[in-house]
Design an enzyme around this catalytic site. Structure first.
Site, PDB file in Angstrom:
ATOM      1  N   GLY A 265      -5.178  -4.595  -2.671  1.00  0.00           N
ATOM      2  CA  GLY A 265      -4.414  -4.344  -3.842  1.00  0.00           C
ATOM      3  C   GLY A 265      -3.658  -2.883  -3.569  1.00  0.00           C
ATOM      4  O   GLY A 265      -4.114  -2.124  -3.071  1.00  0.00           O
TER       5      GLY A 265
ATOM      6  N   LYS B 296     -12.954  -5.829   9.967  1.00  0.00           N
ATOM      7  CA  LYS B 296     -13.882  -5.149   9.280  1.00  0.00           C
ATOM      8  C   LYS B 296     -15.343  -4.633   9.424  1.00  0.00           C
ATOM      9  O   LYS B 296     -15.885  -3.590   9.658  1.00  0.00           O
ATOM     10  CB  LYS B 296     -13.664  -5.062   7.693  1.00  0.00           C
ATOM     11  CG  LYS B 296     -12.387  -5.082   6.902  1.00  0.00           C
ATOM     12  CD  LYS B 296     -12.186  -5.806   5.823  1.00  0.00           C
ATOM     13  CE  LYS B 296     -10.823  -5.953   5.303  1.00  0.00           C
ATOM     14  NZ  LYS B 296     -10.524  -6.939   4.138  1.00  0.00           N
TER      15      LYS B 296
ATOM     16  N   GLY C 176     -10.596  -1.873   1.373  1.00  0.00           N
ATOM     17  CA  GLY C 176      -9.722  -1.124   0.539  1.00  0.00           C
ATOM     18  C   GLY C 176     -10.093  -0.118  -0.540  1.00  0.00           C
ATOM     19  O   GLY C 176     -10.326   1.086   0.176  1.00  0.00           O
TER      20      GLY C 176
ATOM     21  N   GLU D  92     -10.154   5.326   5.894  1.00  0.00           N
ATOM     22  CA  GLU D  92     -11.253   4.855   4.761  1.00  0.00           C
ATOM     23  C   GLU D  92     -10.584   3.620   4.096  1.00  0.00           C
ATOM     24  O   GLU D  92     -11.557   2.810   4.055  1.00  0.00           O
ATOM     25  CB  GLU D  92     -11.358   6.037   3.511  1.00  0.00           C
ATOM     26  CG  GLU D  92     -12.082   5.651   2.358  1.00  0.00           C
ATOM     27  CD  GLU D  92     -13.565   5.409   2.773  1.00  0.00           C
ATOM     28  OE1 GLU D  92     -14.287   6.157   3.440  1.00  0.00           O
ATOM     29  OE2 GLU D  92     -14.229   4.208   2.838  1.00  0.00           O
TER      30      GLU D  92
ATOM     31  N   GLY E  74      -1.290 -15.320  -6.364  1.00  0.00           N
ATOM     32  CA  GLY E  74      -0.914 -14.249  -5.607  1.00  0.00           C
ATOM     33  C   GLY E  74      -2.234 -13.464  -4.510  1.00  0.00           C
ATOM     34  O   GLY E  74      -1.984 -12.620  -4.162  1.00  0.00           O
TER      35      GLY E  74
ATOM     36  N   ASP F  12      -9.947 -11.543   9.118  1.00  0.00           N
ATOM     37  CA  ASP F  12      -9.908 -10.183   8.629  1.00  0.00           C
ATOM     38  C   ASP F  12     -10.893  -9.579   8.128  1.00  0.00           C
ATOM     39  O   ASP F  12     -11.325  -8.496   8.572  1.00  0.00           O
ATOM     40  CB  ASP F  12      -8.889 -10.496   7.105  1.00  0.00           C
ATOM     41  CG  ASP F  12      -8.975  -9.193   6.326  1.00  0.00           C
ATOM     42  OD1 ASP F  12      -8.167  -8.371   6.398  1.00  0.00           O
ATOM     43  OD2 ASP F  12      -9.859  -9.038   5.269  1.00  0.00           O
TER      44      ASP F  12
ATOM     45  N   GLU G   6      -2.184 -15.010   0.980  1.00  0.00           N
ATOM     46  CA  GLU G   6      -0.761 -14.805   1.515  1.00  0.00           C
ATOM     47  C   GLU G   6      -0.109 -16.234   1.952  1.00  0.00           C
ATOM     48  O   GLU G   6      -0.952 -17.479   1.908  1.00  0.00           O
ATOM     49  CB  GLU G   6      -0.809 -13.966   2.750  1.00  0.00           C
ATOM     50  CG  GLU G   6      -1.258 -12.597   2.325  1.00  0.00           C
ATOM     51  CD  GLU G   6      -1.228 -11.689   3.608  1.00  0.00           C
ATOM     52  OE1 GLU G   6      -0.340 -11.901   4.532  1.00  0.00           O
ATOM     53  OE2 GLU G   6      -1.821 -10.599   3.511  1.00  0.00           O
TER      54      GLU G   6
ATOM     55  N   VAL H 258     -11.422  -0.689   5.532  1.00  0.00           N
ATOM     56  CA  VAL H 258     -12.376  -1.533   5.316  1.00  0.00           C
ATOM     57  C   VAL H 258     -12.687  -1.376   3.800  1.00  0.00           C
ATOM     58  O   VAL H 258     -12.987  -0.284   3.168  1.00  0.00           O
ATOM     59  CB  VAL H 258     -13.709  -1.100   6.051  1.00  0.00           C
ATOM     60  CG1 VAL H 258     -14.798  -1.873   5.517  1.00  0.00           C
ATOM     61  CG2 VAL H 258     -13.805  -1.036   7.407  1.00  0.00           C
TER      62      VAL H 258
ATOM     63  N   VAL I 135       0.625  -1.138   0.012  1.00  0.00           N
ATOM     64  CA  VAL I 135       0.001  -0.046   0.035  1.00  0.00           C
ATOM     65  C   VAL I 135       0.905   1.255   0.082  1.00  0.00           C
ATOM     66  O   VAL I 135       0.656   2.481  -0.601  1.00  0.00           O
ATOM     67  CB  VAL I 135      -1.181  -0.037   1.081  1.00  0.00           C
ATOM     68  CG1 VAL I 135      -1.855   1.381   1.144  1.00  0.00           C
ATOM     69  CG2 VAL I 135      -1.941  -1.164   1.298  1.00  0.00           C
TER      70      VAL I 135
HETATM   71  N1  LIG Z   1      -2.240  -4.981   1.007  1.00  0.00           N
HETATM   72  C1  LIG Z   1      -3.451  -4.478   0.699  1.00  0.00           C
HETATM   73  O1  LIG Z   1      -4.263  -4.834  -0.257  1.00  0.00           O
HETATM   74  C2  LIG Z   1      -4.207  -3.845   1.827  1.00  0.00           C
HETATM   75  C3  LIG Z   1      -5.546  -3.402   1.586  1.00  0.00           C
HETATM   76  C4  LIG Z   1      -6.135  -2.721   2.904  1.00  0.00           C
HETATM   77  C5  LIG Z   1      -5.629  -2.279   3.895  1.00  0.00           C
HETATM   78  N2  LIG Z   1      -4.060  -2.716   4.096  1.00  0.00           N
HETATM   79  C6  LIG Z   1      -3.501  -2.310   5.397  1.00  0.00           C
HETATM   80  O2  LIG Z   1      -2.440  -1.546   5.110  1.00  0.00           O
HETATM   81  C7  LIG Z   1      -1.358  -1.728   5.569  1.00  0.00           C
HETATM   82  C8  LIG Z   1       0.133  -1.783   4.991  1.00  0.00           C
HETATM   83  O3  LIG Z   1      -0.209  -3.146   4.129  1.00  0.00           O
HETATM   84  P1  LIG Z   1       0.737  -3.591   3.168  1.00  0.00           P
HETATM   85  O4  LIG Z   1       0.145  -4.815   2.625  1.00  0.00           O
HETATM   86  O5  LIG Z   1       1.209  -2.743   2.355  1.00  0.00           O
HETATM   87  O6  LIG Z   1       2.000  -4.159   4.111  1.00  0.00           O
HETATM   88  P2  LIG Z   1       3.537  -4.795   3.433  1.00  0.00           P
HETATM   89  O7  LIG Z   1       3.335  -4.951   2.039  1.00  0.00           O
HETATM   90  O8  LIG Z   1       3.866  -5.864   4.534  1.00  0.00           O
HETATM   91  O9  LIG Z   1       4.544  -3.282   3.983  1.00  0.00           O
HETATM   92  C9  LIG Z   1       4.671  -2.934   5.163  1.00  0.00           C
HETATM   93  C10 LIG Z   1       5.649  -1.776   4.970  1.00  0.00           C
HETATM   94  O10 LIG Z   1       6.015  -1.288   6.497  1.00  0.00           O
HETATM   95  C11 LIG Z   1       7.339  -1.419   6.829  1.00  0.00           C
HETATM   96  N3  LIG Z   1       7.394  -1.695   8.201  1.00  0.00           N
HETATM   97  C12 LIG Z   1       6.836  -3.002   8.710  1.00  0.00           C
HETATM   98  N4  LIG Z   1       7.011  -2.652  10.227  1.00  0.00           N
HETATM   99  C13 LIG Z   1       7.705  -1.442  10.258  1.00  0.00           C
HETATM  100  C14 LIG Z   1       8.139  -0.888  11.294  1.00  0.00           C
HETATM  101  N5  LIG Z   1       7.975  -1.354  12.686  1.00  0.00           N
HETATM  102  N6  LIG Z   1       8.909   0.404  11.167  1.00  0.00           N
HETATM  103  C15 LIG Z   1       9.088   0.883  10.035  1.00  0.00           C
HETATM  104  N7  LIG Z   1       8.531   0.335   8.954  1.00  0.00           N
HETATM  105  C16 LIG Z   1       7.983  -0.748   9.019  1.00  0.00           C
HETATM  106  C17 LIG Z   1       7.998  -2.464   5.805  1.00  0.00           C
HETATM  107  O11 LIG Z   1       9.479  -2.122   5.584  1.00  0.00           O
HETATM  108  P3  LIG Z   1      10.321  -3.333   5.879  1.00  0.00           P
HETATM  109  O12 LIG Z   1      10.051  -4.118   4.251  1.00  0.00           O
HETATM  110  O13 LIG Z   1      11.585  -2.530   5.613  1.00  0.00           O
HETATM  111  O14 LIG Z   1      10.054  -4.237   6.857  1.00  0.00           O
HETATM  112  C18 LIG Z   1       7.095  -2.354   4.589  1.00  0.00           C
HETATM  113  O15 LIG Z   1       7.784  -1.229   3.882  1.00  0.00           O
HETATM  114  C19 LIG Z   1      -1.786  -2.880   6.721  1.00  0.00           C
HETATM  115  O16 LIG Z   1      -2.424  -2.193   8.037  1.00  0.00           O
HETATM  116  C20 LIG Z   1      -2.788  -3.315   6.039  1.00  0.00           C
HETATM  117  O17 LIG Z   1      -3.648  -4.295   6.912  1.00  0.00           O
HETATM  118  C21 LIG Z   1      -3.807  -3.409   3.207  1.00  0.00           C
END
Ligand SMILES: NC(=O)c1ccc[n+]([C@@H]2O[C@H](COP(=O)([O-])OP(=O)(O)OC[C@H]3O[C@@H](n4cnc5c(N)ncnc54)[C@H](OP(=O)(O)O)[C@@H]3O)[C@@H](O)[C@H]2O)c1
Length: 437
Positions: free
Chosen positions: A307, A210, A139, A134, A192, A206, A195, A137, A17
């Site tokens: 996504g 929400k 996305g 926003e 993909g 999850d 997870e 929940v 994200v």
């Molecule tokens: N993915 C989705 O489609 C989606 C949809 C809706 C909501 N979300 C929410 O969006 C958020 C991010 O999700 P994501 O999928 O983007 O996660 P992600 O791909 O795992 O990315 C997490 C990022 O945060 C960094 N990070 C993790 N812990 C850290 C810390 N303690 N200090 C500093 N940097 C840190 C990581 O850096 P390093 O790589 O260096 O560890 C990485 O760059 C979550 O809350 C998730 O629930 C995600």
């Protein structure tokens, strides 16, 4: 009114994200000033491993990377913190400290809000800062702001949805291609959609987060993750889906929140839903949220629930809102809207119809034995269908109940499972029905 010409933001996290938000803000760069009267610039990007993250940025922006939170917190020029690291502990610290330091916060973190939302909203209010979420929940689908603003003139009675793309993809494959759960999960992993550890998705956790957030926002009363009854899709079989389809229904993992006369019902469960309901045709990894209010009646919001870019779309929308509020000096305008205290009902006190699949001895008197157990436990049966016998001695029957209390059906089923004539209770799946059906 004097306007800041540049608003500086910090991005926490450059994963799926965070990377999307970086791209969307870049793609909006030439229009941001026209839309908001102000430019938005990312001043710092916090990650744990700056070397790994550098590959995701063009050379000229690699200097934005840092692994020092203090550097961001202490920077008075940074007025918006965009938290996209996920998880609870570090994210909670970053958000709390940012709000206390007078920075606005935008997050997509459902895990955190579903558990510690109140604490963070209180902190935002005390500091008169915006705290927007926003993307937490569904996305890319706008649903929090519509509930808090466009639909604020309603008493909402129902909010339910397909809020997990992975499980919707799996159920769609099981339904359209006759796959069993394990096969569909393996395909979701290969493509993909799932997870490496799919537990939070397939066990409904999850979606449960929400539901807690949606119920709180829709009914103006705090619901937390622990209040939500959660059941995943691991027990659903291709046979259940085929039988449901023969009855004109799809099986979907639904997150349901209802505001009933005696309290809020909040649960996640696979459910049969009639093909006439718009949620039944939401397929693949798409999400949708269906709401019912006393003024608007029915409305449905559909789109990509996760996504990189869809989620970033919601995050950037929030960032723009924060900037507008800053320009008009009206930050903290829409804060926590949980001003009621409605009790959340125990799952055993909720009401639904049920689909039961039983393998029983194929002889006279079995149906009478079963119906007497149902009657004793106040379970009224709407339909009994005998399926093709698997063998001479065994029959498979499907029972559809009327709307009954969960505690009563559970009691009836425990008793039925001990009957000599019952070989197996193969399935018990809730059937979606409106409150008056
Ligand atoms: N993915 C989705 O489609 C989606 C949809 C809706 C909501 N979300 C929410 O969006 C958020 C991010 O999700 P994501 O999928 O983007 O996660 P992600 O791909 O795992 O990315 C997490 C990022 O945060 C960094 N990070 C993790 N812990 C850290 C810390 N303690 N200090 C500093 N940097 C840190 C990581 O850096 P390093 O790589 O260096 O560890 C990485 O760059 C979550 O809350 C998730 O629930 C995600």
């Amino acid at each position: 009114m004097e306007q800041e010409k540049i608003v500086y933001a910090a991005l926490l996290g450059l994963g799926t994200v965070g990377g999307g938000v970086y791209k969307v803000l870049k793609s909006q760069e030439s229009e941001t000033e026209k839309k908001l009267g102000t430019q938005i610039k990312i001043k710092k990007i916090l990650v744990r491993n700056t070397e790994k993250a550098a590959g995701k940025l063009p050379e000229e922006d690699r200097g934005l990377l840092t692994n020092s939170w203090e550097e961001i917190l202490q920077d008075p020029e940074i007025s918006i913190v965009i938290e996209l690291v996920g998880g609870i502990k570090a994210a909670k610290t970053y958000i709390s400290e940012a709000l206390q330091a007078g920075k606005h916060v935008v997050t997509a973190n459902k895990d955190l809000i579903a558990v510690h939302g109140k604490e963070l909203f209180d902190l935002a209010e005390e500091n008169n800062r915006d705290f927007l979420f926003e993307a937490a929940v569904a996305g890319g689908i706008p649903i929090i702001r519509p509930l808090k603003q466009c639909l604020a003139g309603n008493h909402m009675t129902e909010v339910m949805g397909i809020v997990n793309g992975t499980t919707n993809f799996i159920l769609t494959k099981m339904s359209q291609e006759g796959m069993e759960f394990e096969e569909a999960l393996a395909l979701a992993t290969d493509l993909g959609y799932a997870e490496a550890d799919p537990t939070a998705d397939i066990e409904g956790i999850d979606a449960g987060r929400k539901v807690a957030i949606l119920a709180s926002v829709a009914f103006n009363s705090r619901v937390v993750l622990d209040d939500v009854y959660i059941e995943g899709i691991t027990k659903i079989t291709a046979t259940d889906i085929r039988y449901a389809s023969e009855m004109g229904c799809a099986i979907k993992l639904l997150g349901v929140a209802r505001n009933t006369q005696d309290g809020i019902e909040a649960y996640v469960s696979p459910m049969l839903i009639p093909s006439s309901h718009p949620l039944s045709s939401v397929n693949d990894s798409y999400n949708a949220v269906f709401v019912h209010g006393d003024a608007v009646e029915d409305a449905m919001f559909f789109g990509r629930g996760a996504g990189e870019l869809p989620t970033a779309s919601a995050v950037v929308g929030d960032v723009f809102d924060v900037v507008r509020n800053m320009s008009y000096n009206c930050s903290g305008r829409i804060s926590c809207t949980c001003y009621k205290q409605i009790p959340v009902k125990k799952m055993e006190d909720t009401y639904n119809r049920f689909f039961l699949r039983l393998r029983v001895e194929d002889r006279c008197g079995v149906l009478a034995e079963l119906t007497s157990v149902f009657a004793k436990n106040h379970v009224s049966v709407a339909q009994i269908i005998q399926k093709d016998a698997k063998s001479k001695e065994e029959a498979e029957i499907v029972v559809i109940t009327s709307r009954v209390r969960e505690g009563d059906i559970q009691k009836a089923l425990s008793e039925i499972a001990t009957k000599e004539c019952v070989r197996k209770v193969s399935a018990m799946i809730r059937v979606y029905a409106k409150e008056n059906e």
